[in-house]
Write a protein that holds these residues in place. Structure first.
Motif, short mmCIF file in Angstrom:
data_model
loop_
_atom_site.label_atom_id
_atom_site.label_comp_id
_atom_site.label_asym_id
_atom_site.label_seq_id
_atom_site.Cartn_x
_atom_site.Cartn_y
_atom_site.Cartn_z
N PRO A 199 0.54 5.77 -4.48
CA PRO A 199 0.07 6.73 -5.49
C PRO A 199 1.17 7.19 -6.45
O PRO A 199 0.94 7.30 -7.66
CB PRO A 199 -0.46 7.90 -4.66
CG PRO A 199 -0.80 7.32 -3.34
CD PRO A 199 0.23 6.22 -3.13
N GLY A 200 2.36 7.41 -5.93
CA GLY A 200 3.46 7.83 -6.78
C GLY A 200 3.87 6.75 -7.77
O GLY A 200 4.13 7.02 -8.95
N LEU A 201 3.91 5.51 -7.31
CA LEU A 201 4.26 4.40 -8.20
C LEU A 201 3.17 4.16 -9.25
O LEU A 201 3.48 3.87 -10.41
CB LEU A 201 4.52 3.13 -7.38
CG LEU A 201 5.82 3.15 -6.57
CD1 LEU A 201 5.83 1.98 -5.58
CD2 LEU A 201 7.03 3.09 -7.49
N GLU A 202 1.92 4.30 -8.83
CA GLU A 202 0.82 4.14 -9.80
C GLU A 202 0.89 5.22 -10.87
O GLU A 202 0.67 4.95 -12.06
CB GLU A 202 -0.53 4.15 -9.08
CG GLU A 202 -0.75 2.89 -8.27
CD GLU A 202 -1.92 2.98 -7.29
OE1 GLU A 202 -2.47 4.09 -7.11
OE2 GLU A 202 -2.26 1.93 -6.71
N ARG A 203 1.22 6.44 -10.47
CA ARG A 203 1.37 7.54 -11.44
C ARG A 203 2.55 7.25 -12.37
O ARG A 203 2.47 7.48 -13.57
CB ARG A 203 1.56 8.87 -10.70
CG ARG A 203 1.79 10.05 -11.59
CD ARG A 203 0.54 10.39 -12.39
NE ARG A 203 0.80 11.58 -13.19
CZ ARG A 203 0.48 11.69 -14.46
NH1 ARG A 203 -0.18 10.74 -15.08
NH2 ARG A 203 0.78 12.78 -15.13
N ALA A 204 3.64 6.76 -11.81
CA ALA A 204 4.80 6.43 -12.62
C ALA A 204 4.46 5.36 -13.65
O ALA A 204 4.87 5.45 -14.82
CB ALA A 204 5.96 5.97 -11.74
N ARG B 185 6.83 -4.48 -9.61
CA ARG B 185 7.41 -5.19 -8.48
C ARG B 185 7.51 -4.27 -7.26
O ARG B 185 7.22 -4.68 -6.14
CB ARG B 185 8.80 -5.75 -8.84
CG ARG B 185 8.74 -7.01 -9.68
CD ARG B 185 10.08 -7.73 -9.73
NE ARG B 185 11.20 -6.84 -10.03
CZ ARG B 185 11.88 -6.84 -11.16
NH1 ARG B 185 11.59 -7.69 -12.13
NH2 ARG B 185 12.87 -6.02 -11.34
N ALA B 186 7.91 -3.02 -7.50
CA ALA B 186 8.00 -2.05 -6.40
C ALA B 186 6.61 -1.77 -5.82
O ALA B 186 6.45 -1.67 -4.60
CB ALA B 186 8.64 -0.75 -6.89
N LEU B 187 5.62 -1.69 -6.70
CA LEU B 187 4.25 -1.44 -6.25
C LEU B 187 3.72 -2.59 -5.40
O LEU B 187 3.01 -2.37 -4.42
CB LEU B 187 3.34 -1.19 -7.46
CG LEU B 187 1.91 -0.78 -7.19
CD1 LEU B 187 1.85 0.51 -6.39
CD2 LEU B 187 1.16 -0.62 -8.51
N ASP B 188 4.09 -3.81 -5.77
CA ASP B 188 3.63 -4.99 -5.02
C ASP B 188 4.07 -4.96 -3.55
O ASP B 188 3.38 -5.50 -2.69
CB ASP B 188 4.15 -6.28 -5.67
CG ASP B 188 3.46 -6.60 -6.98
OD1 ASP B 188 2.39 -6.01 -7.25
OD2 ASP B 188 4.01 -7.42 -7.75
N THR B 189 5.21 -4.37 -3.28
CA THR B 189 5.74 -4.37 -1.91
C THR B 189 5.75 -2.98 -1.27
O THR B 189 6.29 -2.82 -0.18
CB THR B 189 7.18 -4.93 -1.92
OG1 THR B 189 8.00 -4.10 -2.74
CG2 THR B 189 7.22 -6.36 -2.43
N ALA B 190 5.18 -2.00 -1.96
CA ALA B 190 5.25 -0.62 -1.49
C ALA B 190 4.30 -0.37 -0.32
O ALA B 190 3.19 -0.89 -0.29
CB ALA B 190 4.90 0.34 -2.61
N PRO B 191 4.74 0.46 0.62
CA PRO B 191 3.82 0.90 1.68
C PRO B 191 2.75 1.82 1.07
O PRO B 191 2.93 2.36 -0.02
CB PRO B 191 4.72 1.67 2.65
CG PRO B 191 6.00 1.90 1.96
CD PRO B 191 6.09 0.98 0.79
N ASP B 192 1.66 1.97 1.77
CA ASP B 192 0.54 2.77 1.26
C ASP B 192 0.94 4.18 0.84
O ASP B 192 0.40 4.70 -0.14
CB ASP B 192 -0.57 2.84 2.30
CG ASP B 192 -1.29 1.50 2.47
OD1 ASP B 192 -1.16 0.63 1.57
OD2 ASP B 192 -1.97 1.33 3.50
#
Length: 119
Positions: free
Chosen positions: A40-45, A29-36
């Motif tokens: 990368p940090g959310l994808e790694r998480a 959910r955070a990745l869906d609304t995250a700024p660019d």
């Protein structure tokens, strides 16, 4: 994220809690609304959570046993009588049957090819 709950001497097994699904959903959910810049940090998480979720329960129990034995200063084989006594002293609610099972499982995990010590 992962832990063992309290048990009585009658239920025979520690409760293994995995929250990977809930954490994965929150990260998605955070990745869906995250700024660019944050993506990368959310994808790694997300990748790390997937990796942690893939660890078999037996390996988690073996880590838990080894942590208890190490904290008590025990350095010998995890399935010895002394190790089982040490484990039960560290976790008084643990039944003898459960302690023996966990100790044997830990010995198998530690003797498996490629097993690394994680304390």
């Amino acid at each position: 994220m992962i832990g063992f709950g309290t048990q009585t001497k009658h239920d025979g097994a520690a409760l293994l809690v995995r929250e990977a699904d809930a954490i994965t959903e929150r990260l998605r959910r955070a990745l869906d609304t995250a700024p660019d810049a944050e993506r990368p940090g959310l994808e790694r998480a997300l990748a790390l959570v997937a990796e942690a979720a893939a660890v078999p329960d037996a390996e988690l129990r073996a880590r838990w046993v080894r942590q208890r034995l190490d904290a008590a200063g025990y350095e010998g084989p995890p399935d010895s009588v002394r190790a089982i006594k040490t484990l039960r002293e560290a976790e008084p609610a643990l039944s003898l049957l459960a302690a023996v099972g966990y100790a044997k499982e830990t010995a198998r995990a530690e003797s498996a090819p490629g097993a690394a010590s994680e304390a």
